[in-house]
Scaffold this motif. Sequence first.
Motif, short mmCIF file in Angstrom:
data_model
loop_
_atom_site.label_atom_id
_atom_site.label_comp_id
_atom_site.label_asym_id
_atom_site.label_seq_id
_atom_site.Cartn_x
_atom_site.Cartn_y
_atom_site.Cartn_z
N TYR A 277 0.82 -1.22 0.00
CA TYR A 277 0.00 0.00 0.00
C TYR A 277 0.86 1.27 0.00
N GLY A 278 1.64 1.41 -1.08
CA GLY A 278 2.54 2.58 -1.18
C GLY A 278 1.78 3.90 -1.15
N LYS A 279 2.43 4.88 -0.57
CA LYS A 279 1.84 6.21 -0.43
C LYS A 279 1.51 6.79 -1.81
N ILE A 280 0.32 7.40 -1.92
CA ILE A 280 -0.08 8.01 -3.19
C ILE A 280 0.55 9.40 -3.29
N GLU A 281 1.30 9.60 -4.35
CA GLU A 281 1.97 10.90 -4.51
C GLU A 281 1.21 11.81 -5.49
N ASN A 282 0.51 11.21 -6.43
CA ASN A 282 -0.21 12.00 -7.44
C ASN A 282 -1.30 12.85 -6.77
N VAL A 283 -1.20 14.17 -6.95
CA VAL A 283 -2.06 15.10 -6.20
C VAL A 283 -3.54 14.92 -6.53
N GLU A 284 -3.84 14.75 -7.79
CA GLU A 284 -5.24 14.62 -8.20
C GLU A 284 -5.87 13.33 -7.62
N LEU A 285 -5.10 12.23 -7.71
CA LEU A 285 -5.60 10.97 -7.16
C LEU A 285 -5.77 11.07 -5.65
N LEU A 286 -4.78 11.66 -5.03
CA LEU A 286 -4.80 11.78 -3.58
C LEU A 286 -6.05 12.55 -3.14
N ARG A 287 -6.36 13.59 -3.88
CA ARG A 287 -7.53 14.40 -3.55
C ARG A 287 -8.79 13.52 -3.63
N GLN A 288 -8.85 12.74 -4.72
CA GLN A 288 -10.01 11.87 -4.92
C GLN A 288 -10.13 10.81 -3.81
N TYR A 289 -9.01 10.18 -3.50
CA TYR A 289 -9.03 9.12 -2.49
C TYR A 289 -9.30 9.71 -1.10
N GLU A 290 -8.76 10.89 -0.85
CA GLU A 290 -9.03 11.57 0.43
C GLU A 290 -10.53 11.83 0.57
N GLN A 291 -11.08 12.29 -0.51
CA GLN A 291 -12.52 12.60 -0.55
C GLN A 291 -13.33 11.35 -0.19
N LEU B 176 -2.80 6.95 2.09
CA LEU B 176 -3.08 8.39 2.32
C LEU B 176 -2.09 9.00 3.32
N ASP B 177 -1.35 8.13 3.96
CA ASP B 177 -0.35 8.56 4.94
C ASP B 177 -0.97 9.33 6.09
N ARG B 178 -2.05 8.79 6.60
CA ARG B 178 -2.69 9.39 7.78
C ARG B 178 -3.58 8.33 8.44
N ALA B 179 -3.96 8.61 9.68
CA ALA B 179 -4.84 7.66 10.36
C ALA B 179 -6.24 7.75 9.76
N VAL B 180 -6.89 6.61 9.60
CA VAL B 180 -8.25 6.61 9.04
C VAL B 180 -9.23 6.18 10.12
N ASP B 181 -10.29 6.97 10.30
CA ASP B 181 -11.31 6.62 11.30
C ASP B 181 -12.64 6.34 10.63
N PHE B 182 -13.55 5.82 11.42
CA PHE B 182 -14.85 5.43 10.88
C PHE B 182 -15.96 6.14 11.65
N THR B 183 -17.08 6.41 10.99
CA THR B 183 -18.21 7.02 11.71
C THR B 183 -19.04 5.90 12.33
N ASP B 184 -19.78 6.25 13.38
CA ASP B 184 -20.50 5.21 14.13
C ASP B 184 -21.80 4.78 13.46
N SER B 185 -22.37 5.67 12.69
CA SER B 185 -23.68 5.28 12.16
C SER B 185 -23.78 5.56 10.66
N PHE B 186 -24.66 4.81 10.11
CA PHE B 186 -24.94 4.88 8.68
C PHE B 186 -25.26 6.31 8.25
N SER B 187 -26.09 6.98 9.06
CA SER B 187 -26.59 8.30 8.64
C SER B 187 -25.50 9.36 8.59
#
Length: 720
Positions: free
Chosen positions: A28-42, A71-82
């Motif tokens: 899972y290599g770090k994404i360097e491409n700015v456009e892709l990174l923006r999309q994946y971050e989103q 993404l080179d950052r911690a990823v968290d999850f929301t508790d509920s579907f809504s």
Amino acid sequence: MTIGVMILCCTSQTFGQVPSGYDLWLGYGKIENVELLRQYEQAATSIYFQNNSEILEAAQKELKRGLGSMLDRAVDFTDSFSTANSMVIAKKAGLDKAIMKSVAADLDRIGKEGFVIKSVQLKDKDILVISANEDIGILYGVFRLLRFMQGHKTLSSISLVDAPKIAIRMLNHWDNLDRTVEHGYAGFSLWNWQKLPEYIDRRYIDYARANASIGINAVSLTNVNANALILTPMYLEKVRALAEAFRPYGIKVYLTARFSAPIEIGGLRSADPLNAEVQQWWNDKAEEIYAQIPDFGGFLVKANSEGQPGPQNYGRNHVDGANMMARALQPFDGKVIWRAFVYSEHDADDRAKQAYSEFVPYDGQFMENVLVQTKNGAIDFQPREPFHPMFGAMPNTPLMMEFQITQEYLGFSTHLVFLPKLFEEVLDADTYLKGKGSTVAKVIDGSLHDKKMTGMAGVANIGTDLNWTGHPFAQANWYGFGRLAWDPYLSSETIADEWIRATFSNDPKFVGPVRKMLLTSREAVVNYMNPLGLHHIFDTGHHYGPGPWVSELSRPEWNPTYYHKADEYGIGFDRTPTGSNATEQYAEPLRSMLNDPKTCPEEYLLWFHHLPWDYTLRNGHTLWDGIALKYQEGVDQVQDMRTTWKNMEPYISKAQHEEVWMLLEIQLKEARWWRDACLLYFQTYSKKELPEGVEKPTRTLEYFKSLKFLFAPGIRPRWD
Ligand code: GCV
């Protein structure tokens, strides 16, 4: 965590990210491409993951790990579907109505293990949805999404709907209880029997992750040359611990069952499958195993083959033996995988015909929970073999494919050979059983004969080496096997592309040349070892290097001279009606095509024909010149691979580059060894000069014959 893994972590921190290969294709290599990174971050801004089982837990962890690293950052999850704003991961039962509307039709056609990944427009939001009917589908979907991102693909309007085409996707380990591995070239067995069941090596989990990432859902832990002890309570407890470690990744454990186990560990006097006591012993054994491992897969059996005991020891047959075990496993939904790799020194007939002759008459007689596991070719995992004729002759029996991932006959773990090319060739071959288009893939995936119980096994190339497989590129063969077991219609090119991007780099200047190198590597090994249909001319026992001169082994069919039949007239095995008539086992029109040297594909010419040295090949060369030029071509192809690799230096780390470079040096040396030894030997019959363009050998035939390898890897040392 094992010491090995701890060292790995420290090394990479201390010396600046030296990749060891331990991560396989899951780095899972770090994404360097700015456009892709923006999309994946989103996509990762707010994720809801419905997690209420151990499989879903494993899937969520993987997503966190994969996204976090890319993404080179911690990823968290929301508790509920809504509150999910960007991604929703939930099974069918957990989806809301609006999403259901978009994926319901897909969910209806993907069965238990499939998944849907779709970008869904909800009010003003773009939501990436991963859904499935069962937990395991979610796990596979998560891995697929991560791979998609590793390939730097755009998420806009993503729509992936996929399900495996084969039910049992299995690795066969030829691992002994003393941790040696028969024909293993990547260290010792992963299974640390001494420390099990208490000690769960971190490697077990990473092994399971890697398998799940490519859809492998079954593993047979032990050598088919089996030791009955694995079925004793002491070992079963250890097997249970492994099964528990693998379960969150959807992997079932199978064991190899030694046919004579009732005698060896059961105290009985016989293992006769028609003996009531023996039957009861297997019934009790099955009950004992399932009490510990409720989802135990079943038994893999090598019987009456190469000295292994079997029903024929008691005057019974394969059906008697397999069905006895199948009856014992049936109440628990267990399977018997009965191997068809049989041949006998007492049968004067061509070895290539024997398995067909022994098994085809039993078509339709095996119980429903028996699969007959058949090697891809009728001899033994050669660099190239025509497909096994059994695939075109047993419509009423589930035939399971057996490929070999470990490179017993393909240069061990020092030669770079991309095996999906070989697997693809076999799967695409046409049996003509039900007319044109009756490919081996359609037999294996059950579509030709409308079968649900289907399987594909690969003999594993995995061991305790830091990078799991010895050669870093041998990882591609594990990867490619898994992908083809999931979908036998995938192209080797697609597989190479995926693997390179996930493992090394997405830089087109790297991907293009390396993909080309992978795709030609299999033809190279055929050329420098076994061109034009030559086969089984390996040095004996260990199969390391050439030994076409070997002729004195007690069993005729263990001698290379049995296979090439070189003499003053010519070379090759006549398997047409004037010879062994093995071609009779293939359906028309294939049979007639093979029978005529003019229509027989030249890559199989000497497999099926004994031809004079001055026979004219399609390119106008004489057979002798053609053989010599093919050997040279193989060596040249390895040279080209080295040139390609040399140019790849800027795109990967120095350590990664050097490792493969050194291995390519060995491969080149050994390719030349093959060329020179075989040509010098065959020249004693052809009595012809080497054609122009073929390098002259610098050693004598006597020198090559004198080489002995008592300690070649993968076998127990022979002292005689
Ligand atoms: C596990 C070949 C190998 C053996 C192997 C056998 C088999 O003969 O050399 O080591 O045994 O195939 O597939 O059973």
